[in-house]
Design a protein around this motif. Structure first.
Motif, PDB file in Angstrom:
ATOM      1  N   THR A 321       0.822  -1.218   0.000  1.00 30.97           N
ATOM      2  CA  THR A 321       0.000   0.000   0.000  1.00 30.97           C
ATOM      3  C   THR A 321       0.853   1.264   0.000  1.00 30.97           C
ATOM      4  O   THR A 321       0.446   2.286  -0.549  1.00 30.97           O
ATOM      5  CB  THR A 321      -0.939   0.033   1.217  1.00 30.97           C
ATOM      6  OG1 THR A 321      -0.167  -0.119   2.421  1.00 30.97           O
ATOM      7  CG2 THR A 321      -1.970  -1.081   1.138  1.00 30.97           C
ATOM      8  N   LEU A 323       4.826   2.553  -0.747  1.00 35.41           N
ATOM      9  CA  LEU A 323       6.055   2.084  -1.375  1.00 35.41           C
ATOM     10  C   LEU A 323       7.055   3.232  -1.487  1.00 35.41           C
ATOM     11  O   LEU A 323       6.747   4.285  -2.063  1.00 35.41           O
ATOM     12  CB  LEU A 323       5.731   1.527  -2.765  1.00 35.41           C
ATOM     13  CG  LEU A 323       6.829   0.820  -3.555  1.00 35.41           C
ATOM     14  CD1 LEU A 323       7.463  -0.297  -2.759  1.00 35.41           C
ATOM     15  CD2 LEU A 323       6.252   0.283  -4.871  1.00 35.41           C
ATOM     16  N   CYS A 341       0.806  -3.889  -8.409  1.00 34.97           N
ATOM     17  CA  CYS A 341       0.531  -3.294  -7.090  1.00 34.97           C
ATOM     18  C   CYS A 341      -0.838  -2.605  -7.089  1.00 34.97           C
ATOM     19  O   CYS A 341      -0.911  -1.371  -6.959  1.00 34.97           O
ATOM     20  CB  CYS A 341       1.631  -2.307  -6.694  1.00 34.97           C
ATOM     21  SG  CYS A 341       3.286  -3.014  -6.618  1.00 34.97           S
ATOM     22  N   LEU A 344      -1.857  -0.059  -4.173  1.00 33.28           N
ATOM     23  CA  LEU A 344      -0.932   1.036  -3.876  1.00 33.28           C
ATOM     24  C   LEU A 344      -1.678   2.335  -3.569  1.00 33.28           C
ATOM     25  O   LEU A 344      -2.527   2.776  -4.340  1.00 33.28           O
ATOM     26  CB  LEU A 344       0.017   1.250  -5.061  1.00 33.28           C
ATOM     27  CG  LEU A 344       1.225   2.155  -4.801  1.00 33.28           C
ATOM     28  CD1 LEU A 344       2.133   1.551  -3.734  1.00 33.28           C
ATOM     29  CD2 LEU A 344       2.010   2.380  -6.090  1.00 33.28           C
ATOM     30  N   LEU A 347       3.271   6.409  -3.256  1.00 31.30           N
ATOM     31  CA  LEU A 347       4.495   6.050  -3.961  1.00 31.30           C
ATOM     32  C   LEU A 347       5.478   7.206  -3.882  1.00 31.30           C
ATOM     33  O   LEU A 347       5.137   8.345  -4.193  1.00 31.30           O
ATOM     34  CB  LEU A 347       4.200   5.733  -5.433  1.00 31.30           C
ATOM     35  CG  LEU A 347       5.412   5.493  -6.337  1.00 31.30           C
ATOM     36  CD1 LEU A 347       6.171   4.243  -5.913  1.00 31.30           C
ATOM     37  CD2 LEU A 347       4.979   5.390  -7.804  1.00 31.30           C
ATOM     38  N   CYS A 368      -3.278   1.364 -10.607  1.00 30.76           N
ATOM     39  CA  CYS A 368      -3.278   1.607  -9.156  1.00 30.76           C
ATOM     40  C   CYS A 368      -4.386   2.597  -8.833  1.00 30.76           C
ATOM     41  O   CYS A 368      -4.148   3.802  -8.621  1.00 30.76           O
ATOM     42  CB  CYS A 368      -1.922   2.131  -8.685  1.00 30.76           C
ATOM     43  SG  CYS A 368      -0.534   1.052  -9.112  1.00 30.76           S
ATOM     44  N   LEU A 371      -4.345   4.992  -5.648  1.00 26.77           N
ATOM     45  CA  LEU A 371      -3.220   5.895  -5.420  1.00 26.77           C
ATOM     46  C   LEU A 371      -3.712   7.299  -5.073  1.00 26.77           C
ATOM     47  O   LEU A 371      -4.477   7.900  -5.811  1.00 26.77           O
ATOM     48  CB  LEU A 371      -2.338   5.956  -6.665  1.00 26.77           C
ATOM     49  CG  LEU A 371      -1.030   6.734  -6.514  1.00 26.77           C
ATOM     50  CD1 LEU A 371      -0.055   5.960  -5.632  1.00 26.77           C
ATOM     51  CD2 LEU A 371      -0.400   7.008  -7.874  1.00 26.77           C
TER      52      LEU A 371
END
Length: 438
Positions: A321, A323, A341, A344, A347, A368, A371
């Motif tokens: 979740t 990164l 992912c 995610l 990031l 994702c 995100l």
């Protein structure tokens, strides 16, 4: 004495509480008294006779040094200084003047705490500098806490090596004292320490029913079998932080068993000690079991690898979740992140190189779908691709931290134009981050 509003937080870190009845009574009497009478009564008031309940409420707002000064006013205030409620939470600051500019807890105060308040301590942390002397002093204090039952313990090194330079037997002996005597330890933070498998068995034997949080990144003497023992016995564990070399399929399956509560937070540090280091692979089926058991858990992964060490990662779906890439990461790896992912949320890419990440960002935006936060450092992205990325993500991007140097002007957008276009899709004013020029 300065009066602090009830809604503010005290400078010693304790949260404010509703005023006790004694405090309300005094406040009411003072508010109803005429001004002249008030001035005379306040000057003549015997402050030594303040109720203990009211003194406790006042002392909770004061820093430790101010409480110590106040305790010298009279016998009643000195008794208030030693009330157990004021000693449940304490942070020992241990620093050497030659290696640290931080203030240290006075040795006389430490002796007094051990003599009079060790059985009152419940929430304890040690903040030490990089010196071995400070770490050994922390171990000496721990070994004397034989009459206390701690609920939380944190060992914090402001810089390495600290605890890692302490003789292992000395550290383990001191930590075992706490493990054996506490019986109700719920939170344990022992990153960068020489804790080992036998000491973890002592922890489990005495605190398996209460342990909920365990943080032990960079503990080289712990094996996968040692952490597996904790997961097998501590069924109430909700938060866990460790290095990747301790992660195994067996550990994930133990955390996914019917006996275990739902995990809330799993942090994995993937660190390369030497270039070319080999890393094992976790099966997709193990991650799937974890998601089925704890569908809302956060998997946080910090990568500090060289580019040629990412081979075992992101080849199959992984439920990460959050990164973070602390070193340069290749376009290929970021492309795999976009494909594998789907959970995610955040990031952060500190560096990538000189090849634009246009396709990779678009792929991440497409796959994702959760995100909401992204940060880019030493990377390159064309302005057109970045606008398209923001357009695809839309207003769910609550955090967008992009250095101005990352954005490459093209035929559609210049640096002066892009913030208007991005702001339109975000629904709020946005500007790229700028490097300070001092």
């Amino acid at each position: 004495m300065k009066r602090v509003k009830g809604g503010e937080e005290g400078s010693n870190g304790c949260c404010s509480k509703s005023p006790p009845e004694a405090c309300k009574k005094v406040r009411k009497e003072l508010s109803e008294a005429p001004e002249a009478v008030l001035a005379r009564d306040v000057s003549e008031y015997d402050w030594s006779r303040l109720p203990q309940e009211l003194l406790l409420h006042i002392f909770q707002y004061l820093p430790l040094l101010d409480r110590a000064y106040a305790s010298q006013v009279c016998r009643g205030w000195n008794q208030a200084f030693h009330m157990p409620e004021l000693w449940r939470c304490f942070e020992f600051e241990l620093n050497q003047p030659a290696s640290s500019y931080l203030k240290a807890t006075h040795p006389d105060l430490i002796k007094q705490i051990i003599k009079r308040h060790s059985n009152h301590l419940q929430y304890v942390s040690f903040k030490v500098d990089s010196s071995t002397e400070s770490a050994e002093a922390a171990c000496d204090i721990l070994s004397q806490l034989v009459n206390c039952s701690l609920k939380t313990l944190g060992l914090i090194s402001t810089a390495r090596p600290s605890f890692m330079e302490v003789p292992k037997s000395h550290f383990i002996s001191a930590l075992t004292v706490v493990f054996v005597n506490s019986k109700s330890l719920s939170s344990l933070k022992i990153d960068d320490t020489p804790v080992d498998d036998p000491s973890l068995k002592v922890l489990v034997a005495n605190n398996s029913d209460t342990l909920k949080l365990l943080k032990m990144s960079s503990c080289p003497h712990v094996s996968p079998a040692g952490i597996l023992c904790v997961a097998d016995q501590c069924h109430g564990l909700r938060e866990l932080a460790l290095n990747y070399h301790l992660l195994s399929d067996e550990l994930l399956l133990a955390l996914s068993s019917e006996k275990h509560v739902h995990l809330e937070h799993l942090r994995i540090d993937v660190v390369s000690e030497n270039p070319g280091q080999h890393f094992h692979t976790i099966k997709k089926s193990s991650w799937d079991a974890m998601v089925r058991h704890s569908p809302k858990f956060n998997l946080v992964m910090y990568f500090f690898l060289y580019e040629d060490e990412f081979g075992p990662f992101f080849n199959e779906e992984i439920p990460v979740t959050h990164l973070y890439f602390g070193r340069s990461v290749s376009k290929e790896v970021l492309g795999r992140v976009g494909l594998h992912c789907p959970r995610l949320v955040e990031l952060v890419v500190c560096a990538n190189g000189l090849r634009p990440l246009d396709e990779e960002l678009i792929r991440i935006a497409k796959h994702c779908t959760q995100l909401s936060a992204i940060g880019l450092g030493e990377c390159e992205v064309s302005c057109s691709a970045f606008v398209e990325f923001v357009k695809m993500c839309g207003r769910r991007l609550s955090q967008l931290s992009i250095m101005e140097e990352v954005l490459i002007p093209d035929h559609k957008y210049s640096l002066d134009e892009i913030h208007w276009e991005v702001s339109k899709h975000l629904g709020r004013v946005w500007f790229p981050d700028m490097m300070p020029t001092w």
